[in-house]
Design a protein around this motif. Structure first.
Motif, PDB file in Angstrom:
ATOM      1  N   ALA A  70       0.833  -1.207   0.000  1.00  0.00           N
ATOM      2  CA  ALA A  70       0.000   0.000   0.000  1.00  0.00           C
ATOM      3  C   ALA A  70       0.868   1.257   0.000  1.00  0.00           C
ATOM      4  O   ALA A  70       0.552   2.239  -0.681  1.00  0.00           O
ATOM      5  CB  ALA A  70      -0.927  -0.006   1.216  1.00  0.00           C
ATOM      6  N   GLU A  71       1.957   1.238   0.742  1.00  0.00           N
ATOM      7  CA  GLU A  71       2.869   2.381   0.724  1.00  0.00           C
ATOM      8  C   GLU A  71       3.558   2.499  -0.628  1.00  0.00           C
ATOM      9  O   GLU A  71       3.772   3.606  -1.138  1.00  0.00           O
ATOM     10  CB  GLU A  71       3.923   2.249   1.825  1.00  0.00           C
ATOM     11  N   ARG A  72       3.884   1.355  -1.240  1.00  0.00           N
ATOM     12  CA  ARG A  72       4.501   1.381  -2.565  1.00  0.00           C
ATOM     13  C   ARG A  72       3.542   1.960  -3.599  1.00  0.00           C
ATOM     14  O   ARG A  72       3.948   2.752  -4.465  1.00  0.00           O
ATOM     15  CB  ARG A  72       4.939  -0.039  -2.954  1.00  0.00           C
ATOM     16  N   LEU A  73       2.272   1.593  -3.498  1.00  0.00           N
ATOM     17  CA  LEU A  73       1.279   2.157  -4.413  1.00  0.00           C
ATOM     18  C   LEU A  73       1.183   3.673  -4.225  1.00  0.00           C
ATOM     19  O   LEU A  73       1.166   4.430  -5.203  1.00  0.00           O
ATOM     20  CB  LEU A  73      -0.091   1.519  -4.166  1.00  0.00           C
ATOM     21  N   SER A  74       1.146   4.106  -2.973  1.00  0.00           N
ATOM     22  CA  SER A  74       1.055   5.534  -2.695  1.00  0.00           C
ATOM     23  C   SER A  74       2.226   6.292  -3.307  1.00  0.00           C
ATOM     24  O   SER A  74       2.038   7.322  -3.967  1.00  0.00           O
ATOM     25  CB  SER A  74       1.018   5.776  -1.179  1.00  0.00           C
ATOM     26  N   LYS A  75       3.414   5.796  -3.101  1.00  0.00           N
ATOM     27  CA  LYS A  75       4.584   6.491  -3.622  1.00  0.00           C
ATOM     28  C   LYS A  75       4.661   6.401  -5.140  1.00  0.00           C
ATOM     29  O   LYS A  75       4.964   7.383  -5.816  1.00  0.00           O
ATOM     30  CB  LYS A  75       5.848   5.932  -2.974  1.00  0.00           C
ATOM     31  N   GLY A  76       4.378   5.220  -5.689  1.00  0.00           N
ATOM     32  CA  GLY A  76       4.490   5.043  -7.130  1.00  0.00           C
ATOM     33  C   GLY A  76       3.552   5.933  -7.913  1.00  0.00           C
ATOM     34  O   GLY A  76       3.962   6.624  -8.848  1.00  0.00           O
ATOM     35  N   VAL A  77       2.281   5.943  -7.537  1.00  0.00           N
ATOM     36  CA  VAL A  77       1.296   6.769  -8.234  1.00  0.00           C
ATOM     37  C   VAL A  77       1.677   8.240  -8.144  1.00  0.00           C
ATOM     38  O   VAL A  77       1.663   8.979  -9.137  1.00  0.00           O
ATOM     39  CB  VAL A  77      -0.119   6.532  -7.653  1.00  0.00           C
ATOM     40  N   ARG A  78       2.057   8.689  -6.954  1.00  0.00           N
ATOM     41  CA  ARG A  78       2.359  10.112  -6.770  1.00  0.00           C
ATOM     42  C   ARG A  78       3.668  10.519  -7.440  1.00  0.00           C
ATOM     43  O   ARG A  78       3.813  11.670  -7.867  1.00  0.00           O
ATOM     44  CB  ARG A  78       2.376  10.455  -5.280  1.00  0.00           C
ATOM     45  N   LEU A  79       4.623   9.591  -7.571  1.00  0.00           N
ATOM     46  CA  LEU A  79       5.852   9.907  -8.305  1.00  0.00           C
ATOM     47  C   LEU A  79       5.553  10.154  -9.788  1.00  0.00           C
ATOM     48  O   LEU A  79       6.132  11.045 -10.406  1.00  0.00           O
ATOM     49  CB  LEU A  79       6.879   8.791  -8.136  1.00  0.00           C
ATOM     50  N   PHE A  80       4.646   9.370 -10.360  1.00  0.00           N
ATOM     51  CA  PHE A  80       4.227   9.602 -11.741  1.00  0.00           C
ATOM     52  C   PHE A  80       3.602  10.990 -11.876  1.00  0.00           C
ATOM     53  O   PHE A  80       3.911  11.735 -12.814  1.00  0.00           O
ATOM     54  CB  PHE A  80       3.209   8.542 -12.177  1.00  0.00           C
TER      55      PHE A  80
END
Length: 204
Positions: A80-90
């Motif tokens: 869930a933290e990886r999803l949060s960071k990944g989406v927002r980095l894009f």
């Protein structure tokens, strides 16, 4: 990821901007040479067709972003933290590099390399979230969930490009809604959506 020489990098960077603005079929050698600041002969020496150049640019962009996202996940185990960071980095990168964001909005769902960039890490993390019980979704909905995440990311990028939302608000709101859809409790989804975002790591 293929290493490019200086002329090829200039051509690819110019092509990225022009493809985002004009599309593939509207781009010609003269426009590309002018945008890249090189002679027409340099274009002829490095570009066989505009279609092939487009595929090279898309593949290079996909491979580079995939590497940078993977590096940003070092030490982060929670899907869930990886999803949060990944989406927002894009979304943040689309704000910082508008032509990059425009290229994604225009081609991300119609090109195989670009889809791979959006889907590959998300698929791994969704499966992990399912196996560990982090996410409360049925496995048979996985393809739809991946499309939901990709669509939310691209939609947030579009809002940022249009000035409707800041990248911070668009990213946080998209992540919060996605995590809640995946079964993460509301308060935790909100916390994860607002985590500090690290710099996007550079790659050679």
């Amino acid at each position: 990821m293929t290493r490019l020489n200086q002329a090829q990098r200039r051509i690819h960077q110019a092509a990225l901007r022009l493809f985002a603005e004009k599309g593939v079929m509207q781009l010609n050698i003269s426009d590309l040479a002018e945008e890249a600041g090189v002679a027409r002969g340099t274009i002829y020496n490095n570009v066989e067709t505009m279609e092939q150049l487009f595929e090279q640019v898309a593949s290079q962009l996909s491979g580079e972003m995939h590497q940078r996202i993977a590096l940003s996940f070092a030490g982060v185990e929670d899907p869930a933290e990886r999803l949060s960071k990944g989406v927002r980095l894009f979304i943040r990168r689309a704000h910082d590099e508008p032509h990059w964001g425009a290229f994604l909005n225009r081609f991300a769902l119609s090109n195989a390399s670009m889809r791979e960039m959006l889907y590959s890490q998300v698929t791994v993390d969704l499966l992990q979230g399912l196996q560990t019980g982090r996410y409360q979704i049925r496995q048979e909905t996985l393809a739809s969930v991946i499309s939901l995440i990709a669509g939310a990311t691209l939609g947030a990028i579009f809002m940022v490009r249009e000035g409707i939302k800041t990248w911070r608000d668009a990213g946080a709101e998209a992540v919060e809604l996605l995590l809640r859809a995946l079964g993460v409790p509301a308060e935790e989804a909100l916390r994860l959506a607002r985590l500090d975002l690290p710099p996007l790591p550079a790659v050679d």
